[in-house]
Design an enzyme around this catalytic site. Sequence first.
Site, PDB file in Angstrom:
ATOM      1  N   TYR A  46     116.655  -8.401-106.363  1.00 27.25           N
ATOM      2  CA  TYR A  46     117.010  -8.824-107.474  1.00 27.25           C
ATOM      3  C   TYR A  46     116.127  -9.032-108.702  1.00 27.25           C
ATOM      4  O   TYR A  46     116.556  -8.810-109.892  1.00 27.25           O
ATOM      5  CB  TYR A  46     117.858 -10.295-107.105  1.00 27.25           C
ATOM      6  CG  TYR A  46     118.823 -10.216-106.411  1.00 27.25           C
ATOM      7  CD1 TYR A  46     119.638  -8.940-105.811  1.00 27.25           C
ATOM      8  CD2 TYR A  46     119.653 -11.476-106.190  1.00 27.25           C
ATOM      9  CE1 TYR A  46     120.713  -9.019-104.878  1.00 27.25           C
ATOM     10  CE2 TYR A  46     120.870 -11.403-105.415  1.00 27.25           C
ATOM     11  CZ  TYR A  46     121.110 -10.226-104.774  1.00 27.25           C
ATOM     12  OH  TYR A  46     122.357 -10.079-103.946  1.00 27.25           O
ATOM     13  N   LYS A  82     115.074  -7.857 -91.933  1.00 28.17           N
ATOM     14  CA  LYS A  82     115.529  -6.536 -91.472  1.00 28.17           C
ATOM     15  C   LYS A  82     114.163  -5.625 -91.130  1.00 28.17           C
ATOM     16  O   LYS A  82     113.662  -4.724 -91.751  1.00 28.17           O
ATOM     17  CB  LYS A  82     116.156  -5.715 -92.596  1.00 28.17           C
ATOM     18  CG  LYS A  82     116.770  -4.411 -92.372  1.00 28.17           C
ATOM     19  CD  LYS A  82     118.070  -4.570 -91.388  1.00 28.17           C
ATOM     20  CE  LYS A  82     118.763  -3.313 -90.899  1.00 28.17           C
ATOM     21  NZ  LYS A  82     119.600  -3.180 -90.028  1.00 28.17           N
ATOM     22  N   ASP A 104     121.845  -7.869 -90.024  1.00 29.83           N
ATOM     23  CA  ASP A 104     123.129  -7.243 -89.384  1.00 29.83           C
ATOM     24  C   ASP A 104     123.626  -8.024 -87.997  1.00 29.83           C
ATOM     25  O   ASP A 104     124.602  -8.479 -88.077  1.00 29.83           O
ATOM     26  CB  ASP A 104     123.309  -5.769 -88.933  1.00 29.83           C
ATOM     27  CG  ASP A 104     121.791  -5.254 -88.303  1.00 29.83           C
ATOM     28  OD1 ASP A 104     120.787  -6.128 -88.344  1.00 29.83           O
ATOM     29  OD2 ASP A 104     121.718  -4.273 -87.678  1.00 29.83           O
ATOM     30  N   ASP A 130     122.274 -14.518-100.131  1.00 27.05           N
ATOM     31  CA  ASP A 130     123.334 -14.227-100.977  1.00 27.05           C
ATOM     32  C   ASP A 130     124.841 -13.864-100.112  1.00 27.05           C
ATOM     33  O   ASP A 130     125.657 -14.466-100.297  1.00 27.05           O
ATOM     34  CB  ASP A 130     123.064 -13.118-102.160  1.00 27.05           C
ATOM     35  CG  ASP A 130     124.290 -13.304-103.187  1.00 27.05           C
ATOM     36  OD1 ASP A 130     124.933 -13.987-103.186  1.00 27.05           O
ATOM     37  OD2 ASP A 130     124.113 -12.323-104.121  1.00 27.05           O
ATOM     38  N   ASP A 160     127.723 -16.545 -98.406  1.00 26.40           N
ATOM     39  CA  ASP A 160     129.504 -16.259 -98.542  1.00 26.40           C
ATOM     40  C   ASP A 160     130.014 -16.066 -97.460  1.00 26.40           C
ATOM     41  O   ASP A 160     131.191 -16.923 -97.343  1.00 26.40           O
ATOM     42  CB  ASP A 160     129.370 -15.273 -99.536  1.00 26.40           C
ATOM     43  CG  ASP A 160     129.599 -15.459-101.049  1.00 26.40           C
ATOM     44  OD1 ASP A 160     129.084 -16.664-101.343  1.00 26.40           O
ATOM     45  OD2 ASP A 160     130.111 -14.829-101.922  1.00 26.40           O
TER      46      ASP A 160
END
Length: 356
Positions: A135, A190, A222, A246, A250
């Site tokens: 980001y 990851k 994942d 992020d 959620d």
Amino acid sequence: MKIAILPGDGIGPEIVAEAVRVLNVLGEQFEMETAPVGGAGYEAHGHPLPDATLQLAKDADAILFGAVGDWKYDKLERALRPEQAILGLRKTLGLFANFRPAILYPELAGASTLKPEVVSGLDILIIRELTGDIYFGHPRGVRTAPDGAFKGEREGFDTMRYAETEIRRIAHVAFQAALKRDKRLTSVDKANVLETGQFWRDIVTDVHREYPAVALDHMYVDNAAMQLVRAPKKFDVLVTGNMFGDILSDAAAMLTGSIGMLPSASLDANNKGLYEPSHGSAPDIAGKGIANPLATILSAAMMLRFSLNMPEQADRIDAAVKSVLAQGLRTADIHEAGTTLVGTQAMGDAVVKALN
Ligand code: NAD
């Protein structure tokens, strides 16, 4: 104690108003000052994070934030879009540690989209690094591809990067948080595909040597996404980078029935913080008086606990929220048969009444 109140856009002003009412009935002397941010900042001063708003945030002991964003600003250049305000506040104030507790109140077990036995009693904490990662990484942009199978075509690109210091400090925050809970930490990365991911894993493993009392495990993002909906109660504390956090937070929000229930805190190295609901400005329901204010009210409770050193007052708010849920009051997002549908203000009224 000075609190900067930044309501923002969409449902932001509606839900922040209820949290301010709750703070006002606690019997404490808070100095609260309100300033525009996001689209409201752009309308008032031509910038999503006006200088005066940033100064107020810097001067305050804590910041209570609503939400920013509206589709009508989608055509603005990126630097002027409402969402830049929150990125700017995080970066300027050094708010690198985002705490998102996902707790399922027993009364809301039926509001979750998952089976009650999978989620009831859920109490996990997601800690997301907030000021690094893809980001904020440079270079970024849209260019003519210099190489690869699509050489010469237009391509978009971003840069994922994490400095060792950034990983170490969020790892310390996470291990310390785990020490205060069930002493289990899952670090999400990851590492099988990304260099940044392997580096993250190596540094977290190194920091772990200072916290032998905490059980650490590593999980690919994942798999973490899958486990969060398969067996979320197996987690205690999760720590992860900006982008994975992020998305995972959620997903975790939905375990709790509604994103309208999920508070968050973003802290600097000295526990000064910005407190906001985990959801956005919900333009689809703005102005209708139906938004759930509880995530914002619970964010105010986190503010009292982490930044203002008033844990008893924070407990009072948490208890008041539990009590209104036990009374069967529900906003539309968590409403189910047999409960009483109320709007934003009525939910705020009920919390205030429970506190009194
Ligand atoms: P959103 O979180 O605003 O809304 C997603 C869905 O959840 C919508 O259907 C909305 O009605 C519902 N919802 C959200 N909060 C609710 C509440 N308190 N009570 C009841 N229902 C609620 O996400 P989005 O629609 O993807 O984004 C809308 C805008 O918000 C965008 O401009 C986005 O950039 C912005 N946004 C801002 C923040 C922030 O300010 N920190 C975070 C996320 C998104």
